[in-house]
Design a protein around this motif. Sequence first.
Motif, PDB file in Angstrom:
ATOM      1  N   UNK A 110       0.846  -1.203   0.000  1.00  0.00           N
ATOM      2  CA  UNK A 110       0.000   0.000   0.000  1.00  0.00           C
ATOM      3  C   UNK A 110       0.874   1.243   0.000  1.00  0.00           C
ATOM      4  N   UNK A 111       1.913   1.236   0.830  1.00  0.00           N
ATOM      5  CA  UNK A 111       2.812   2.396   0.885  1.00  0.00           C
ATOM      6  C   UNK A 111       3.499   2.619  -0.461  1.00  0.00           C
ATOM      7  N   UNK A 112       4.026   1.558  -1.048  1.00  0.00           N
ATOM      8  CA  UNK A 112       4.734   1.660  -2.326  1.00  0.00           C
ATOM      9  C   UNK A 112       3.835   2.289  -3.393  1.00  0.00           C
ATOM     10  N   UNK A 113       2.608   1.801  -3.483  1.00  0.00           N
ATOM     11  CA  UNK A 113       1.697   2.305  -4.500  1.00  0.00           C
ATOM     12  C   UNK A 113       1.302   3.752  -4.291  1.00  0.00           C
ATOM     13  N   UNK A 114       0.964   4.110  -3.058  1.00  0.00           N
ATOM     14  CA  UNK A 114       0.521   5.483  -2.781  1.00  0.00           C
ATOM     15  C   UNK A 114       1.687   6.463  -2.822  1.00  0.00           C
ATOM     16  N   UNK A 115       2.870   6.018  -2.428  1.00  0.00           N
ATOM     17  CA  UNK A 115       4.056   6.874  -2.482  1.00  0.00           C
ATOM     18  C   UNK A 115       4.366   7.242  -3.932  1.00  0.00           C
ATOM     19  N   UNK A 116       4.300   6.259  -4.816  1.00  0.00           N
ATOM     20  CA  UNK A 116       4.530   6.539  -6.235  1.00  0.00           C
ATOM     21  C   UNK A 116       3.431   7.435  -6.803  1.00  0.00           C
ATOM     22  N   UNK A 199      15.815  11.658  -3.653  1.00  0.00           N
ATOM     23  CA  UNK A 199      17.166  11.722  -3.107  1.00  0.00           C
ATOM     24  C   UNK A 199      17.479  13.139  -2.635  1.00  0.00           C
ATOM     25  N   UNK A 200      17.902  13.245  -1.385  1.00  0.00           N
ATOM     26  CA  UNK A 200      18.242  14.549  -0.812  1.00  0.00           C
ATOM     27  C   UNK A 200      17.061  15.317  -0.257  1.00  0.00           C
ATOM     28  N   UNK A 201      15.865  14.755  -0.312  1.00  0.00           N
ATOM     29  CA  UNK A 201      14.682  15.414   0.270  1.00  0.00           C
ATOM     30  C   UNK A 201      14.225  14.656   1.509  1.00  0.00           C
ATOM     31  N   UNK A 202      13.620  15.383   2.427  1.00  0.00           N
ATOM     32  CA  UNK A 202      13.115  14.765   3.646  1.00  0.00           C
ATOM     33  C   UNK A 202      14.209  14.174   4.519  1.00  0.00           C
ATOM     34  N   UNK A 251      17.197   9.998   3.670  1.00  0.00           N
ATOM     35  CA  UNK A 251      16.248  10.779   2.877  1.00  0.00           C
ATOM     36  C   UNK A 251      15.072   9.904   2.432  1.00  0.00           C
ATOM     37  N   UNK A 252      14.207  10.474   1.617  1.00  0.00           N
ATOM     38  CA  UNK A 252      13.022   9.747   1.176  1.00  0.00           C
ATOM     39  C   UNK A 252      13.389   8.501   0.370  1.00  0.00           C
ATOM     40  N   UNK A 253      14.462   8.590  -0.407  1.00  0.00           N
ATOM     41  CA  UNK A 253      14.894   7.438  -1.199  1.00  0.00           C
ATOM     42  C   UNK A 253      15.397   6.313  -0.302  1.00  0.00           C
ATOM     43  N   UNK A 254      16.090   6.653   0.760  1.00  0.00           N
ATOM     44  CA  UNK A 254      16.599   5.634   1.681  1.00  0.00           C
ATOM     45  C   UNK A 254      15.447   4.874   2.339  1.00  0.00           C
ATOM     46  N   UNK A 255      14.403   5.585   2.702  1.00  0.00           N
ATOM     47  CA  UNK A 255      13.253   4.916   3.319  1.00  0.00           C
ATOM     48  C   UNK A 255      12.535   4.027   2.311  1.00  0.00           C
ATOM     49  N   UNK A 353       4.496  11.377   2.448  1.00  0.00           N
ATOM     50  CA  UNK A 353       4.263  10.025   1.947  1.00  0.00           C
ATOM     51  C   UNK A 353       5.299   9.041   2.440  1.00  0.00           C
ATOM     52  N   UNK A 354       6.544   9.465   2.549  1.00  0.00           N
ATOM     53  CA  UNK A 354       7.610   8.546   2.970  1.00  0.00           C
ATOM     54  C   UNK A 354       7.498   8.151   4.431  1.00  0.00           C
TER      55      UNK A 354
END
Length: 364
Positions: A110-116, A199-202, A251-255, A353-354
């Motif tokens: 659910x997270x993967x879909x809504x995050x995208x 990358x680099x955000x959040x 960051x958001x990408x790491x999560x 979202x992340x």
Amino acid sequence: MTDTMHLNMGPQHPSTHGVLRLMVEVDGERILSAKPDIGYLHRCFEKTAEGLTYPQVLPYTDRTDYVAAMTNEFAYVLAAEKLLGLEVPARAQFIRVIMAELQRMANHLVWFGTFALDMAAVTPFLYAFRDREKILDLFERASGARLTYSYYRIGGVRKDIDAEFVRMAREFLDYFENQVLPEYHRLLTGNRIFELRTQGTGYISPEQVFAYGLSGPMARGSGVAWDIRKNEPYSSYDRFDFEMALATGGDNYARYTVRIKEMAESARIIRQALDGLPEGEVMGKVPRVLKPPAGEVYVRIEAPKGELGVFIVSDGSTKPYRLKWRAPSFSNLQVTEAATRGEKVADLVVTVGSIDVVLGEVDR
């Protein structure tokens, strides 16, 4: 003096992942502050529990984090069993782990879909919900329900899993590992637009993880090696071989990478549990009337969103004197302002979202 603008993001907004209001102050496109305003779904769960017997509380736990109902039940029954001094059969413990890891995968899908979708990527959303349906088929096979299950019981689980469940589970794992994960990596991992947005955000530092009491992928995405399944094993987790999903970017990408890795590790745990599933009963010896001695317990588990803790105070009666629910979404949400300060308004949607909050457990 430059004037700033105050905006409301929510409480009804397609990118807030629930009934959440963010009070945002911006200077042009830059965020100066973003304060969460919660309470729109408050329904007195903890107070309600004081008027219910210990078994009667169980269905209410499903409705806190309604995207991860199985793990809510898991935490509650472990706390009640510790209070009562009950032993749980080995087969029931393995089944609990299977259900908890399937639920972790369903939550992350659910997270993967809504995050995208927050970044206007529609295809991952459709694929994720397609794949989650297969997990819900398994839950329906075991419990008869697809969202709120009431499957765990104080002393074990409601009923045993059959050979058809095992066959369906193995078939799903083959499909997930050989088709789904590679497909997700082709869609998002390494996608240049996705990388630029995440990358680099959040950014959240390890120091902020401790300062805000973050847990789960929020902590492990900042390099903090804390997973209760590994650090304080419960049920039968110490019998399974799996790796803690870690990233150091903060960051958001790491999560994102942490949650993708976690789904792969969950599949690995489920395979081991199915292969080593003990014979025997799925319910221990439980008194007809549950009346624990006066005292208090605190139990915590690794829920999909982080540390889920249950604190129960007993006065010796059939009802909890006090129940406190330590919801990971509540603590994780508090870092929103620190993680978004100085960033652009567009990044706010991605960072919220992340975090992966469900307002049902934030407000309770």
